[in-house]
Design a protein around this motif. Structure first.
Motif, PDB file in Angstrom:
ATOM      1  N   THR A 294       0.768  -1.537  -0.320  1.00  0.00           N
ATOM      2  CA  THR A 294       0.054  -0.015   0.137  1.00  0.00           C
ATOM      3  C   THR A 294       1.197   1.800  -0.277  1.00  0.00           C
ATOM      4  OG1 THR A 294      -0.305  -0.126   2.627  1.00  0.00           O
ATOM      5  CG2 THR A 294      -1.663  -1.189   1.000  1.00  0.00           C
ATOM      6  N   LEU A 295       1.978   1.294   0.299  1.00  0.00           N
ATOM      7  CA  LEU A 295       3.504   2.444   0.969  1.00  0.00           C
ATOM      8  C   LEU A 295       3.181   2.881  -1.090  1.00  0.00           C
ATOM      9  CD1 LEU A 295       4.812   1.881   3.359  1.00  0.00           C
ATOM     10  CD2 LEU A 295       3.208   2.294   3.091  1.00  0.00           C
ATOM     11  N   GLU A 296       3.064   1.652  -1.966  1.00  0.00           N
ATOM     12  CA  GLU A 296       3.208   1.697  -3.787  1.00  0.00           C
ATOM     13  C   GLU A 296       2.204   2.435  -4.516  1.00  0.00           C
ATOM     14  OE1 GLU A 296       4.843   2.379  -6.571  1.00  0.00           O
ATOM     15  OE2 GLU A 296       6.070   1.069  -5.990  1.00  0.00           O
ATOM     16  N   PRO A 297       2.793   4.075  -4.511  1.00  0.00           N
ATOM     17  CA  PRO A 297       1.676   4.743  -5.974  1.00  0.00           C
ATOM     18  C   PRO A 297       1.195   3.608  -7.020  1.00  0.00           C
ATOM     19  CG  PRO A 297       3.815   5.791  -5.725  1.00  0.00           C
ATOM     20  CD  PRO A 297       3.950   4.182  -4.723  1.00  0.00           C
ATOM     21  N   ARG A 298       2.591   2.704  -7.513  1.00  0.00           N
ATOM     22  CA  ARG A 298       1.803   2.189  -8.988  1.00  0.00           C
ATOM     23  C   ARG A 298       0.909   0.977  -8.250  1.00  0.00           C
ATOM     24  NH1 ARG A 298       7.950   0.981 -10.772  1.00  0.00           N
ATOM     25  NH2 ARG A 298       8.555   0.483  -8.873  1.00  0.00           N
ATOM     26  N   ASP A 299       0.316   1.017  -8.913  1.00  0.00           N
ATOM     27  CA  ASP A 299      -0.928  -0.312  -8.831  1.00  0.00           C
ATOM     28  C   ASP A 299       0.262  -1.644  -9.016  1.00  0.00           C
ATOM     29  OD1 ASP A 299      -1.683   0.402 -11.900  1.00  0.00           O
ATOM     30  OD2 ASP A 299      -3.545  -0.037 -11.146  1.00  0.00           O
ATOM     31  N   ARG A 300       0.851  -1.436 -10.319  1.00  0.00           N
ATOM     32  CA  ARG A 300       1.589  -2.958 -10.947  1.00  0.00           C
ATOM     33  C   ARG A 300       3.618  -2.580 -10.455  1.00  0.00           C
ATOM     34  NH1 ARG A 300      -1.817  -4.256 -16.668  1.00  0.00           N
ATOM     35  NH2 ARG A 300      -3.794  -3.031 -15.785  1.00  0.00           N
ATOM     36  N   VAL A 301       3.880  -3.830  -9.673  1.00  0.00           N
ATOM     37  CA  VAL A 301       5.430  -3.609 -10.155  1.00  0.00           C
ATOM     38  C   VAL A 301       5.554  -4.922 -10.444  1.00  0.00           C
ATOM     39  CG1 VAL A 301       6.960  -3.821  -8.122  1.00  0.00           C
ATOM     40  CG2 VAL A 301       4.852  -1.956  -8.556  1.00  0.00           C
ATOM     41  N   ALA A 302       6.974  -4.918 -12.211  1.00  0.00           N
ATOM     42  CA  ALA A 302       6.974  -5.474 -12.414  1.00  0.00           C
ATOM     43  C   ALA A 302       6.032  -6.551 -13.078  1.00  0.00           C
ATOM     44  CB  ALA A 302       8.274  -6.646 -11.238  1.00  0.00           C
ATOM     45  N   ARG A 303       5.345  -5.771 -13.963  1.00  0.00           N
ATOM     46  CA  ARG A 303       3.736  -5.878 -14.347  1.00  0.00           C
ATOM     47  C   ARG A 303       3.422  -7.635 -13.357  1.00  0.00           C
ATOM     48  NH1 ARG A 303       6.696  -8.222 -20.322  1.00  0.00           N
ATOM     49  NH2 ARG A 303       7.491  -6.310 -20.607  1.00  0.00           N
ATOM     50  N   ARG A 304       3.468  -7.248 -11.446  1.00  0.00           N
ATOM     51  CA  ARG A 304       2.029  -7.565 -10.905  1.00  0.00           C
ATOM     52  C   ARG A 304       2.141  -6.840 -10.442  1.00  0.00           C
ATOM     53  NH1 ARG A 304       4.209 -12.653  -7.662  1.00  0.00           N
ATOM     54  NH2 ARG A 304       2.215 -12.910  -7.189  1.00  0.00           N
ATOM     55  N   ALA A 305       0.473  -7.042 -10.298  1.00  0.00           N
ATOM     56  CA  ALA A 305      -0.381  -6.116  -9.559  1.00  0.00           C
ATOM     57  C   ALA A 305       0.514  -6.151  -7.706  1.00  0.00           C
ATOM     58  CB  ALA A 305      -1.414  -6.723  -8.709  1.00  0.00           C
ATOM     59  N   SER A 306       0.059  -4.910  -7.588  1.00  0.00           N
ATOM     60  CA  SER A 306       0.361  -4.188  -6.132  1.00  0.00           C
ATOM     61  C   SER A 306       0.066  -3.747  -5.023  1.00  0.00           C
ATOM     62  CB  SER A 306       1.096  -3.261  -5.988  1.00  0.00           C
ATOM     63  OG  SER A 306       2.045  -2.936  -4.730  1.00  0.00           O
ATOM     64  N   TYR A 307      -0.867  -4.884  -4.402  1.00  0.00           N
ATOM     65  CA  TYR A 307      -2.287  -4.219  -2.938  1.00  0.00           C
ATOM     66  C   TYR A 307      -2.195  -4.691  -1.922  1.00  0.00           C
ATOM     67  CZ  TYR A 307      -3.984  -8.900  -4.979  1.00  0.00           C
ATOM     68  OH  TYR A 307      -4.219 -10.020  -5.850  1.00  0.00           O
ATOM     69  N   TRP A 308      -2.581  -4.873  -0.952  1.00  0.00           N
ATOM     70  CA  TRP A 308      -3.055  -5.120   0.082  1.00  0.00           C
ATOM     71  C   TRP A 308      -4.164  -6.383  -0.321  1.00  0.00           C
ATOM     72  CZ3 TRP A 308      -7.256  -5.023   2.851  1.00  0.00           C
ATOM     73  CH2 TRP A 308      -7.361  -5.617   4.935  1.00  0.00           C
ATOM     74  N   SER A 309      -4.753  -7.204   0.195  1.00  0.00           N
ATOM     75  CA  SER A 309      -5.953  -8.240   0.370  1.00  0.00           C
ATOM     76  C   SER A 309      -6.499  -8.689   1.971  1.00  0.00           C
ATOM     77  CB  SER A 309      -6.143  -9.363  -0.808  1.00  0.00           C
ATOM     78  OG  SER A 309      -7.195  -9.754  -0.992  1.00  0.00           O
ATOM     79  N   SER A 310      -7.240  -8.744   2.118  1.00  0.00           N
ATOM     80  CA  SER A 310      -7.968  -9.092   3.815  1.00  0.00           C
ATOM     81  C   SER A 310      -8.006 -10.335   3.036  1.00  0.00           C
ATOM     82  CB  SER A 310      -8.915  -8.849   4.058  1.00  0.00           C
ATOM     83  OG  SER A 310     -10.052  -8.454   2.771  1.00  0.00           O
ATOM     84  N   LYS A 311      -8.885 -11.660   4.662  1.00  0.00           N
ATOM     85  CA  LYS A 311      -9.284 -12.509   3.972  1.00  0.00           C
ATOM     86  C   LYS A 311     -10.137 -12.672   3.506  1.00  0.00           C
ATOM     87  CE  LYS A 311      -5.786 -15.290   6.871  1.00  0.00           C
ATOM     88  NZ  LYS A 311      -5.025 -16.409   5.537  1.00  0.00           N
ATOM     89  N   GLY A 312     -10.911 -13.660   3.014  1.00  0.00           N
ATOM     90  CA  GLY A 312     -11.680 -13.496   2.310  1.00  0.00           C
ATOM     91  C   GLY A 312     -13.186 -13.945   3.703  1.00  0.00           C
ATOM     92  N   GLN A 313     -14.079 -13.136   3.967  1.00  0.00           N
ATOM     93  CA  GLN A 313     -15.151 -13.697   4.902  1.00  0.00           C
ATOM     94  C   GLN A 313     -16.396 -13.652   4.756  1.00  0.00           C
ATOM     95  OE1 GLN A 313     -14.437 -13.275   8.008  1.00  0.00           O
ATOM     96  NE2 GLN A 313     -12.480 -12.884   8.468  1.00  0.00           N
ATOM     97  N   LYS A 314     -17.260 -14.689   5.169  1.00  0.00           N
ATOM     98  CA  LYS A 314     -18.882 -15.028   4.451  1.00  0.00           C
ATOM     99  C   LYS A 314     -19.728 -13.779   5.034  1.00  0.00           C
ATOM    100  CE  LYS A 314     -18.718 -19.946   4.386  1.00  0.00           C
ATOM    101  NZ  LYS A 314     -19.394 -21.123   4.950  1.00  0.00           N
ATOM    102  N   ASN A 315     -19.503 -12.727   6.247  1.00  0.00           N
ATOM    103  CA  ASN A 315     -20.163 -11.915   7.073  1.00  0.00           C
ATOM    104  C   ASN A 315     -19.520 -10.719   5.959  1.00  0.00           C
ATOM    105  OD1 ASN A 315     -20.877 -10.028   7.859  1.00  0.00           O
ATOM    106  ND2 ASN A 315     -20.969 -10.584   9.901  1.00  0.00           N
ATOM    107  N   PRO A 316     -20.114  -9.736   5.774  1.00  0.00           N
ATOM    108  CA  PRO A 316     -19.714  -8.641   4.870  1.00  0.00           C
ATOM    109  C   PRO A 316     -19.590  -7.548   5.699  1.00  0.00           C
ATOM    110  CG  PRO A 316     -21.734  -8.965   4.251  1.00  0.00           C
ATOM    111  CD  PRO A 316     -22.086 -10.500   4.913  1.00  0.00           C
ATOM    112  N   ALA A 317     -20.110  -7.515   7.423  1.00  0.00           N
ATOM    113  CA  ALA A 317     -19.868  -7.011   8.333  1.00  0.00           C
ATOM    114  C   ALA A 317     -18.466  -6.620   8.753  1.00  0.00           C
ATOM    115  CB  ALA A 317     -20.685  -6.979   9.175  1.00  0.00           C
TER     116      ALA A 317
END
Length: 368
Positions: free
Chosen positions: A129-152
Motif C-alpha cells: 500500500t506504500l507503492e503509488p503504482r498499482d503494478r510493479v514488475a508487471r504484477r499487481a501491487s495491493y494488500w488483500s484481506s482474508k475472505g469473509q462470509k459476513n460482509p460486516a
C-alpha cells in the motif's frame, strides 16, 4: 494608558483568548513588559494550543533541550523557579503553535506495521500500500484481506508516521481493482475511520507480517475520527479531516468498515487496497515526546527552536525513486520464490520486469 489596568482580569483573558493566530499573542507580549508578563503568567500560548489540539491535554510537563541561558538566582527561590517554568512553557507552546501552522506539509507515512489479516503473505502484504503504482514488475501491487462470509467484518491497516508528533490534515486511500478477474471488480470498503496514538511502552516490537488480529491491545489511541463513506471506485479517494489533528506517538490506524465486493470463485467478501497516503506537518526534529506510563501522559520536548528546512523537490523525488526500486526488487524476489528460483521461467511466462521503463504498467490489461 494601559487598558489592562482598567479591565477585570477575566475580561482581559476573554479578549486575548479570542486571538487565533499565535503570532498575535507573541506581538501582544512584545508591546511592553507588563503585557508580556500577563501573557506568560496566564499561559495564553498554552491555552491557544489546547484549543487548537485537545490531544495536548495529555501533556504532563514540558522540557527544553536547548533554549535561552538562564540568569543567576538564589538557590531554592520558589518564586523564581515558578516564573522560569512559566517562561519555559510560554516559549515551548508559542513555537509549537507556530510549527503546527507553518511547518511544511508532506507525506507522513514512514512504514507499514500491521494488517488485521492478509490473504497471501507476503505477495499481498500491507507493504504494497506504500507503492503509488498499482503494478510493479508487471504484477499487481495491493494488500488483500482474508475472505469473509459476513460482509460486516472490518479490517485495519496500521502505519508508523515519520515523526512522533505530526499534524495530520488528510488521508487518501485507493481501493484495488482486480483487472485480472472477470468484470474487473473493485474491492473497496463501505466506509473508513481513522485512529491515531502511540504504542504502549510494554510492547517490545511490532513486525509487519500477517497478524490475525488488529492488535488494539498494543496501542493507546488519543484520537478517533468520524466515519467517512468510501466510493467503490478505483481512484485515490481523499478524506479531509474536519480539523487538523495532532497525532501524539506517530501511529495511524485505518479502519475499513464493511465489505461490498464478493469474489466469484469462492463466494467470499474481500477488501483490497492499492495505495495509502497521509499528508500533514511533521514536527520533528524541532519537537519530541517521552511517554509516561502507566498514566498515558507524556512530556513534550522542545529539542530545537530552528524550524526544519522545507523538503528539496529533487531529494524527495530521488528518495521516492529509490523506494520504488526497492519494491521492484521485493516483487522480483517473491516471484523467484514462487517459481523455485527459476528466472528463465519468470521471463518466459511474461512475469519479468521491463528494463525500458514502466509504460506497460499503465496499460489496462484484462486477464480473464
Amino acid at each position: 494608558m494601559d487598558f489592562l489596568n482598567f479591565l477585570h482580569h477575566d475580561l482581559s483573558i476573554k479578549i486575548l483568548t479570542s486571538l487565533e493566530d499565535p503570532s498575535d499573542l507573541v506581538r501582544f507580549g512584545a508591546v511592553s513588559r507588563s503585557w508580556q508578563h500577563f501573557v506568560i503568567k496566564n499561559g495564553l500560548c498554552k491555552q491557544l494550543c489546547l484549543r487548537m489540539f485537545p490531544q495536548l491535554s495529555r501533556v504532563d510537563h514540558v522540557n527544553e533541550l536547548s533554549g535561552p541561558a538562564r540568569g543567576h538566582a538564589e538557590a531554592g527561590c520558589s518564586n523564581f523557579n515558578e516564573w522560569e517554568a512559566l517562561k519555559r512553557e510560554h516559549r515551548v507552546y508559542a513555537f509549537l503553535a507556530r510549527g503546527c501552522l507553518s511547518f511544511a506539509i508532506r507525506e507522513c507515512i514512514s512504514e507499514a506495521i500491521i494488517a488485521s489479516s492478509t490473504d497471501n503473505y507476503p505477495e499481498e502484504s500491507i507493504d504494497n500500500t506504500l507503492e503509488p503504482r498499482d503494478r510493479v514488475a508487471r504484477r499487481a501491487s495491493y494488500w488483500s484481506s482474508k475472505g469473509q462470509k459476513n460482509p460486516a467484518v472490518p479490517e485495519t491497516l496500521t502505519y508508523r508516521l515519520c515523526a512522533d508528533l505530526c499534524v495530520i490534515t488528510e488521508i487518501s486511500i485507493r481501493p484495488f481493482r482486480a483487472y485480472f478477474q472477470l468484470g474487473n471488480p473493485i474491492y473497496s470498503a463501505n466506509s473508513v475511520r481513522f485512529q491515531m496514538g502511540h504504542i504502549k511502552s510494554s510492547v517490545d516490537n511490532l513486525v509487519s507480517e500477517s497478524f490475525q488480529d488488529c492488535g488494539n491491545e498494543k496501542f493507546v489511541w488519543t484520537y478517533t475520527s468520524e466515519e467517512f463513506m468510501m466510493a467503490q471506485e478505483n481512484k485515490l479517494q481523499t478524506f479531509k479531516l474536519p480539523e487538523p489533528v495532532l497525532c501524539i506517538g506517530g501511529i495511524l490506524q485505518i479502519e475499513l468498515l464493511g465489505r461490498v465486493q464478493k469474489q466469484e470463485m469462492d463466494g467470499l467478501y474481500y477488501i483490497c487496497v492499492s495505495h495509502v497516503e497521509v499528508m500533514g506537518r511533521p514536527l520533528s526534529p524541532a519537537f519530541g515526546i517521552q511517554m509516561l506510563e502507566p498514566s498515558e501522559k507524556f512530556m513534550l520536548e522542545a529539542r530545537s527552536y530552528t524550524p526544519p528546512p522545507p523538503p528539496v523537490p529533487e531529494q524527495a523525488s530521488s528518495a521516492s525513486t529509490l523506494q520504488m526500486r526497492v519494491r521492484d526488487l521485493e516483487q522480483i524476489v517473491n516471484l523467484l520464490r514462487e517459481n523455485g528460483g527459476n528466472l528463465v521461467d519468470i521471463i518466459e511466462y511474461g512475469y519479468g520486469w521491463d528494463l525500458q521503463g514502466e509504460e506497460s504498467d499503465e496499460e489496462d490489461i484484462d486477464i480473464q
